[in-house]
Design a protein around this motif. Structure first.
Motif, mmCIF file in Angstrom:
data_model
loop_
_atom_site.group_PDB
_atom_site.id
_atom_site.type_symbol
_atom_site.label_atom_id
_atom_site.label_comp_id
_atom_site.label_asym_id
_atom_site.label_seq_id
_atom_site.Cartn_x
_atom_site.Cartn_y
_atom_site.Cartn_z
ATOM 1 N N ALA A 3 57.670 87.433 15.977
ATOM 2 C CA ALA A 3 58.634 86.342 15.819
ATOM 3 C C ALA A 3 59.268 86.012 17.158
ATOM 4 C CB ALA A 3 59.714 86.725 14.818
ATOM 5 N N VAL A 4 59.591 84.733 17.313
ATOM 6 C CA VAL A 4 60.423 84.276 18.430
ATOM 7 C C VAL A 4 61.635 83.620 17.795
ATOM 8 C CG1 VAL A 4 60.601 82.773 20.444
ATOM 9 C CG2 VAL A 4 58.425 83.912 19.931
ATOM 10 N N ARG A 5 62.817 84.078 18.176
ATOM 11 C CA ARG A 5 64.037 83.525 17.600
ATOM 12 C C ARG A 5 65.128 83.417 18.664
ATOM 13 N NH1 ARG A 5 64.587 85.642 13.001
ATOM 14 N NH2 ARG A 5 62.865 87.152 12.941
ATOM 15 N N ARG A 6 66.136 82.625 18.394
ATOM 16 C CA ARG A 6 67.261 82.466 19.309
ATOM 17 C C ARG A 6 68.180 83.677 19.200
ATOM 18 N NH1 ARG A 6 66.249 77.665 16.662
ATOM 19 N NH2 ARG A 6 65.522 75.964 18.023
ATOM 20 N N ALA A 7 68.658 84.168 20.336
ATOM 21 C CA ALA A 7 69.570 85.305 20.326
ATOM 22 C C ALA A 7 70.934 84.917 19.761
ATOM 23 C CB ALA A 7 69.724 85.877 21.735
ATOM 24 N N ASP A 8 71.339 83.654 19.983
ATOM 25 C CA ASP A 8 72.636 83.157 19.498
ATOM 26 C C ASP A 8 72.593 81.635 19.484
ATOM 27 O OD1 ASP A 8 73.028 82.353 22.238
ATOM 28 O OD2 ASP A 8 73.846 84.340 22.681
ATOM 29 N N ASP A 9 73.727 81.013 19.338
ATOM 30 C CA ASP A 9 73.795 79.551 19.251
ATOM 31 C C ASP A 9 73.901 78.864 20.606
ATOM 32 O OD1 ASP A 9 73.656 79.665 16.497
ATOM 33 O OD2 ASP A 9 75.840 79.804 16.263
ATOM 34 N N ASP A 10 73.935 79.621 21.678
ATOM 35 C CA ASP A 10 74.048 79.042 23.016
ATOM 36 C C ASP A 10 72.720 78.369 23.387
ATOM 37 O OD1 ASP A 10 74.343 78.387 25.668
ATOM 38 O OD2 ASP A 10 74.921 80.401 26.326
ATOM 39 N N PRO A 11 72.694 77.050 23.599
ATOM 40 C CA PRO A 11 71.431 76.383 23.942
ATOM 41 C C PRO A 11 70.860 76.822 25.283
ATOM 42 C CG PRO A 11 73.277 74.876 24.197
ATOM 43 C CD PRO A 11 73.826 76.094 23.529
ATOM 44 N N ARG A 12 71.656 77.484 26.099
ATOM 45 C CA ARG A 12 71.160 78.036 27.367
ATOM 46 C C ARG A 12 71.054 79.559 27.311
ATOM 47 N NH1 ARG A 12 70.847 74.662 31.610
ATOM 48 N NH2 ARG A 12 71.770 72.582 31.404
ATOM 49 N N GLY A 13 71.130 80.086 26.103
ATOM 50 C CA GLY A 13 71.047 81.532 25.934
ATOM 51 C C GLY A 13 69.621 82.040 25.978
ATOM 52 N N LEU A 14 69.407 83.180 25.336
ATOM 53 C CA LEU A 14 68.118 83.857 25.413
ATOM 54 C C LEU A 14 67.298 83.648 24.146
ATOM 55 C CD1 LEU A 14 69.343 87.241 26.920
ATOM 56 C CD2 LEU A 14 68.310 85.322 28.152
ATOM 57 N N LEU A 15 65.996 83.754 24.307
ATOM 58 C CA LEU A 15 65.068 83.785 23.181
ATOM 59 C C LEU A 15 64.574 85.221 23.022
ATOM 60 C CD1 LEU A 15 62.926 80.580 23.831
ATOM 61 C CD2 LEU A 15 64.805 80.842 22.194
ATOM 62 N N LEU A 16 64.610 85.719 21.813
ATOM 63 C CA LEU A 16 64.133 87.069 21.533
ATOM 64 C C LEU A 16 62.681 87.010 21.075
ATOM 65 C CD1 LEU A 16 67.215 88.524 19.616
ATOM 66 C CD2 LEU A 16 66.682 88.699 22.054
ATOM 67 N N VAL A 17 61.830 87.733 21.759
ATOM 68 C CA VAL A 17 60.410 87.796 21.414
ATOM 69 C C VAL A 17 60.162 89.171 20.803
ATOM 70 C CG1 VAL A 17 58.045 87.628 22.271
ATOM 71 C CG2 VAL A 17 59.852 86.243 23.327
ATOM 72 N N GLU A 18 60.001 89.202 19.486
ATOM 73 C CA GLU A 18 59.870 90.455 18.751
ATOM 74 C C GLU A 18 58.397 90.773 18.523
ATOM 75 O OE1 GLU A 18 62.076 89.686 15.220
ATOM 76 O OE2 GLU A 18 63.979 89.439 16.281
ATOM 77 N N THR A 19 57.997 91.984 18.879
ATOM 78 C CA THR A 19 56.591 92.385 18.792
ATOM 79 C C THR A 19 56.470 93.775 18.187
ATOM 80 O OG1 THR A 19 56.286 93.628 20.864
ATOM 81 C CG2 THR A 19 56.407 91.231 21.047
ATOM 82 N N ASP A 20 55.236 94.198 17.978
ATOM 83 C CA ASP A 20 55.007 95.558 17.493
ATOM 84 C C ASP A 20 55.146 96.586 18.608
ATOM 85 O OD1 ASP A 20 52.740 94.941 18.926
ATOM 86 O OD2 ASP A 20 51.321 95.425 17.324
ATOM 87 N N ALA A 21 55.448 96.120 19.819
ATOM 88 C CA ALA A 21 55.628 97.026 20.960
ATOM 89 C C ALA A 21 57.035 96.897 21.553
ATOM 90 C CB ALA A 21 54.583 96.742 22.029
ATOM 91 N N GLY A 22 57.967 96.345 20.802
ATOM 92 C CA GLY A 22 59.319 96.184 21.295
ATOM 93 C C GLY A 22 59.726 94.726 21.349
ATOM 94 N N THR A 23 60.933 94.484 21.842
ATOM 95 C CA THR A 23 61.499 93.142 21.900
ATOM 96 C C THR A 23 61.890 92.804 23.330
ATOM 97 O OG1 THR A 23 62.346 93.314 19.641
ATOM 98 C CG2 THR A 23 63.347 91.634 21.053
ATOM 99 N N TRP A 24 61.574 91.569 23.723
ATOM 100 C CA TRP A 24 61.977 91.065 25.041
ATOM 101 C C TRP A 24 63.016 89.964 24.850
ATOM 102 C CZ3 TRP A 24 57.310 93.217 24.253
ATOM 103 C CH2 TRP A 24 56.819 94.095 25.250
ATOM 104 N N ALA A 25 63.999 89.944 25.725
ATOM 105 C CA ALA A 25 65.007 88.889 25.734
ATOM 106 C C ALA A 25 64.698 87.988 26.920
ATOM 107 C CB ALA A 25 66.410 89.486 25.853
#
Length: 380
Positions: free
Chosen positions: A114-136
């Protein structure tokens, strides 16, 4: 576990993903893990266990002399190869050497869930969730292509068929159909390739939804530009990109001419239902068959982007110049007008240019590292 911070996540290590990674490198970004990354960091995640993108999964009889649509990766020409060599051997080796040469440090196999927004900040981070961990990530470049999403049309009676059904995605060789009667469904290049090949060892029956119009003039530059513009307009409106054949039309190839010469390039209208022993035609006749091969194309592999809620009512994602209109932190390359190999190369370059330009505008005092390779890029 806390997400690992990174500036750019590239999802997919096919043609488009490797192009993006290459241009990130040239712009001063460093692949993780990195202790010295003045220009920023990136990571490339790939679901396959080995390099090569979709090429590693192609059937063995697809050889370098007849393969359609190869274009070199940026900065490294495709090495000379015997025209009789299988593309699935030559091109994955080329991709592997490319990853090593440019030190891209692709992580695999990593399944992005999954790729999802970390919060409501349009300049914030996207969380990339994988079977090997999550990247911000500050940006995500999605380059997942279509190979893992073969399209199977819904046809009445499909579950009653006693023979074999498979998609071109799972095709291995004509030998497994020797002596059988095989229905091939589809109007694209793959359908014609398989028709030519399988008809040499089996009795084939070719069907398409619409009449095939053959363009004897060839797919010239003007036609390519018009086709790309048409797809670009579709994805700007949020419509699905559509199949390649629906945009480009069908053109004469070595396979079509070989099949024509043997008298097997005979198109029939699509059947109305599948029955245990064959397919029921519009005129009521039953065409008996041992196997049905669906050469019906692929869909964009973007299900992991669902948490971003970008799908329109039409079923597509609004994209302009390779960038999501509704989520500007996301680039979709190898999607829509950049589905070709040359288009994927350019889209990878343009995505990185967009990121660099935005970073310069937002942080002008920290842009020096990204400018270090600018002359070389401009000359490339």
């Amino acid at each position: 576990m806390q997400p690992e911070p990174v500036d750019v996540v590239v999802i997919g290590a096919g043609q488009a993903g490797l192009s993006a990674a290459h241009h990130l490198r040239r712009r001063g970004f460093s692949p993780l893990p990195s202790t010295d990354a003045p220009g920023g960091t990136f990571v490339v995640l790939d679901a396959d266990a080995a390099p090569g993108g979709a090429w590693q999964h192609r059937w063995g009889s697809l050889v370098m002399g007849t393969v359609n649509g190869i274009h070199e990766l940026p900065g490294a020409p495709v090495p000379p190869a015997d025209p009789a060599s299988p593309a699935r051997d030559v091109l994955p080796a080329y991709f592997a050497a490319y990853e090593e040469r440019f030190d891209l440090r692709v992580r695999r196999p990593v399944e992005v869930r999954a790729v999802r927004r970390a919060d409501d900040d349009p300049r914030g981070l996207l969380l990339v969730e994988t079977d090997a961990g999550t990247w911000a990530a500050r940006y995500v470049i999605n380059a997942t292509g279509t190979w893992r999403r073969p399209f199977w049309p819904t046809v009445p009676g499909a579950d009653t068929f006693r023979g074999r059904q498979l998609h071109v995605h799972d095709y291995v060789s004509a030998d497994e159909f020797a002596g059988e009667r095989v229905v091939i469904v589809g109007a694209g290049i793959s359908a014609v390739q398989l028709l030519d090949e399988i008809s040499q060892v089996a009795d084939t029956f070719w069907l398409t939804r619409r009449e095939v119009t053959w363009d004897a003039t060839g797919f010239d530059t003007a036609a390519r530009i018009a086709a790309i513009a048409g797809v670009g307009e579709r994805v700007r409106r949020g419509e699905p990109p559509g199949s390649v054949i629906s945009v480009t039309g069908q053109h004469r190839t070595a396979w079509s001419e070989a099949a024509r010469a043997r008298g097997v390039l005979v198109r029939h209208p699509m059947f109305t239902a599948i029955e245990p022993d064959g397919v029921r035609m519009p005129d009521g006749a039953l065409e008996r068959t041992d196997a049905i091969i669906w050469a019906t194309g692929f869909r964009a592999d973007i299900r992991h982007l669902a948490p971003l809620h970008l799908r329109t009512a039409s079923g597509g994602v609004r994209v302009e110049n390779g960038r999501s209109i509704d989520e500007p932190r996301l680039f979709l390359i190898g999607y829509g007008p950049s589905q070709s190999t040359v288009g994927a190369n350019r889209a990878g370059r343009d995505a990185v240019r967009g990121i660099v330009a935005e970073e310069r505008a937002a942080h002008p005092t920290s842009a020096a590292a990204m400018s270090a390779t600018e002359p070389a890029i401009a000359a490339y």
